[in-house]
Design a protein around this motif. Sequence first.
Motif, short mmCIF file in Angstrom:
data_model
loop_
_atom_site.label_atom_id
_atom_site.label_comp_id
_atom_site.label_asym_id
_atom_site.label_seq_id
_atom_site.Cartn_x
_atom_site.Cartn_y
_atom_site.Cartn_z
N ILE A 74 0.84 -1.21 0.00
CA ILE A 74 0.00 0.00 0.00
C ILE A 74 0.87 1.26 0.00
O ILE A 74 0.61 2.22 -0.74
CB ILE A 74 -0.95 0.00 1.21
N ASN A 75 1.93 1.25 0.78
CA ASN A 75 2.80 2.43 0.88
C ASN A 75 3.61 2.67 -0.39
O ASN A 75 4.10 3.79 -0.61
CB ASN A 75 3.75 2.27 2.07
N LEU A 76 3.75 1.65 -1.23
CA LEU A 76 4.49 1.80 -2.48
C LEU A 76 3.61 2.29 -3.63
O LEU A 76 4.12 2.69 -4.67
CB LEU A 76 5.14 0.46 -2.86
N ILE A 77 2.30 2.24 -3.44
CA ILE A 77 1.37 2.67 -4.47
C ILE A 77 1.09 4.15 -4.30
O ILE A 77 0.80 4.62 -3.20
CB ILE A 77 0.06 1.85 -4.39
N SER A 78 1.16 4.89 -5.39
CA SER A 78 0.93 6.34 -5.35
C SER A 78 -0.43 6.66 -4.74
O SER A 78 -1.42 5.97 -5.03
CB SER A 78 1.01 6.91 -6.77
N PRO A 79 -0.51 7.73 -3.91
CA PRO A 79 -1.79 8.10 -3.28
C PRO A 79 -2.91 8.43 -4.27
O PRO A 79 -4.08 8.43 -3.89
CB PRO A 79 -1.42 9.34 -2.45
N GLN A 80 -2.55 8.70 -5.53
CA GLN A 80 -3.61 8.96 -6.51
C GLN A 80 -4.46 7.71 -6.76
O GLN A 80 -5.59 7.81 -7.22
CB GLN A 80 -3.01 9.45 -7.83
N HIS A 81 -3.89 6.55 -6.44
CA HIS A 81 -4.62 5.28 -6.54
C HIS A 81 -4.96 4.84 -5.12
O HIS A 81 -4.08 4.49 -4.34
CB HIS A 81 -3.77 4.22 -7.23
N GLU A 82 -6.22 4.87 -4.77
CA GLU A 82 -6.61 4.62 -3.37
C GLU A 82 -6.67 3.13 -3.07
O GLU A 82 -7.10 2.32 -3.89
CB GLU A 82 -7.97 5.26 -3.09
N CYS A 83 -6.23 2.79 -1.86
CA CYS A 83 -6.25 1.40 -1.38
C CYS A 83 -7.20 1.30 -0.19
O CYS A 83 -7.05 2.04 0.80
CB CYS A 83 -4.85 0.95 -0.95
N TRP A 84 -8.13 0.38 -0.28
CA TRP A 84 -9.13 0.21 0.76
C TRP A 84 -9.08 -1.20 1.34
O TRP A 84 -9.10 -2.18 0.59
CB TRP A 84 -10.53 0.48 0.21
N HIS A 85 -9.00 -1.27 2.65
CA HIS A 85 -9.15 -2.54 3.34
C HIS A 85 -10.64 -2.83 3.46
O HIS A 85 -11.41 -1.98 3.91
CB HIS A 85 -8.50 -2.45 4.73
N VAL A 86 -11.06 -4.02 3.02
CA VAL A 86 -12.47 -4.38 2.97
C VAL A 86 -12.71 -5.65 3.78
O VAL A 86 -11.99 -6.64 3.63
CB VAL A 86 -12.94 -4.61 1.51
N TYR A 87 -13.73 -5.61 4.63
CA TYR A 87 -14.13 -6.82 5.35
C TYR A 87 -15.65 -6.84 5.50
O TYR A 87 -16.33 -5.82 5.33
CB TYR A 87 -13.43 -6.91 6.71
N LEU A 88 -16.16 -8.02 5.78
CA LEU A 88 -17.60 -8.21 5.83
C LEU A 88 -18.10 -8.15 7.26
O LEU A 88 -17.55 -8.80 8.15
CB LEU A 88 -17.97 -9.57 5.21
N GLN A 89 -19.14 -7.34 7.48
CA GLN A 89 -19.80 -7.25 8.79
C GLN A 89 -21.27 -7.58 8.59
O GLN A 89 -21.97 -6.85 7.89
CB GLN A 89 -19.62 -5.84 9.36
N GLN A 90 -21.70 -8.66 9.18
CA GLN A 90 -23.03 -9.21 8.90
C GLN A 90 -23.13 -9.51 7.40
O GLN A 90 -22.43 -10.36 6.91
CB GLN A 90 -24.13 -8.27 9.40
N ASP A 91 -23.95 -8.78 6.65
CA ASP A 91 -24.04 -9.04 5.21
C ASP A 91 -23.62 -7.84 4.38
O ASP A 91 -23.89 -7.76 3.18
CB ASP A 91 -25.46 -9.46 4.84
N LYS A 92 -22.94 -6.85 5.01
CA LYS A 92 -22.50 -5.65 4.31
C LYS A 92 -20.99 -5.48 4.46
O LYS A 92 -20.40 -5.86 5.47
CB LYS A 92 -23.21 -4.41 4.87
N PHE A 93 -20.39 -4.85 3.45
CA PHE A 93 -18.94 -4.64 3.48
C PHE A 93 -18.60 -3.31 4.16
O PHE A 93 -19.32 -2.32 4.02
CB PHE A 93 -18.36 -4.68 2.07
N ILE A 94 -17.49 -3.34 4.88
CA ILE A 94 -16.92 -2.16 5.52
C ILE A 94 -15.63 -1.81 4.78
O ILE A 94 -14.82 -2.69 4.47
CB ILE A 94 -16.62 -2.40 7.01
N PHE A 95 -15.42 -0.52 4.51
CA PHE A 95 -14.25 -0.05 3.78
C PHE A 95 -13.43 0.86 4.70
O PHE A 95 -13.96 1.82 5.24
CB PHE A 95 -14.68 0.73 2.54
#
Length: 297
Positions: A74-95
Amino acid sequence: MKNIFDDDKNAVKQLLKDKHTLLEGYITEHLFYNQFLKNNTIPSTDGWWTTEYKNNKLFFIVKEELCPLDEEIINLISPQHECWHVYLQQDKFIFENNNIKLFEEDFVSKYELFKIRNPMTASKETRNFNRQKQSINFFRENKILRKIAIERKFANNFLTVYFRGMINIDMFTKKNEQINVIEIKYKYESKDGYFGVNTGQMKMFEFFMRLNFNVHHFVLYNFTRDMTLSIFGFLRLNSEPPNIKEWYFKKLNVEEVYNEGIAPEMTSVSGNFRQTYFKIPKREMKKNRMAFVNTYS
C-alpha cells in the motif's frame, strides 16, 4: 454471528453461483501455496482486487486484517490510486482507508457509484454441480471456505454491480527484499501453441512492473490437454515419463511484445462474453519448470 458466512450454508450458497473452473482456480492457488510457501519464511499475501475509477485505480484488500506485506505494498502505491481494506460485517462490506471507515452505502455515495449490472451468477452451463461441490469440500477441509465466500461475494455482488471491469491479483510474495506478483493457473496451451494472459491482467502487471515488482506467471501444466479434466482428476493421474506433473513458469517483462488473441466465452468469469488476451508461446513457458508436489490427499 460476525458475518453471514460464519454459517457454512450461506457460504455454500454463495459459491454455487460461480463457475466450477473458477472455484478450482482457488484450489490451484492453494496447492501452490502449500508447496512453496506454507512451510517457508517467505512472506505472502492475497485477497487483492483492483478496478478503474476516473482514470485512476482503486485497490481493495479483502480480508479480516491486513498483514505487514499488505501495508508495505500500500505504501508503495501512489496516493492517486486509493487502497481500501475491505471486510464483511453481517451481510454488508466495511471499507477502511487510514482513519476513514465507510459502510458500503457510504462508499457508494462517496464515489457516486450507480448499479450497472445485477449481482453475477455464472451461466448454467459453466456450473457443474459435482465439480462445485468437490471444490467446496476442499475449501472446508482446508479451512478457507469462509474466506473464499467473502471474496466471491465482494466480486459478484459489489465489483460486478458497480464497475465495468475488475482484476484479482492471485498473490504477492517478498523474497530478498524483492516484491513479486504471482499469477497461478491450471491449464494447457491453445491449438496454436500459446498460453494466454487476459489483457486487463497484463495492464495490471505492467502497473506493478513500473513499481519495480517482479511478475511471475506459473502454470500447473495439464499435459492431457483435456479441457474436461478437473483439477481433482489431474491430481489423481500418475506422474511418470513422459507425462510429468510440472509447474511451468516465466517472468513477464514490460518490454516484451505479445500478440493478441480472443478467448472463447466460457473462459470469462460469467461464461457469457469473449475477451482479448496476450499470447505467450509455450516454448517460453516451458524453459523454466519445477516438479509439482501433491499436497492434497
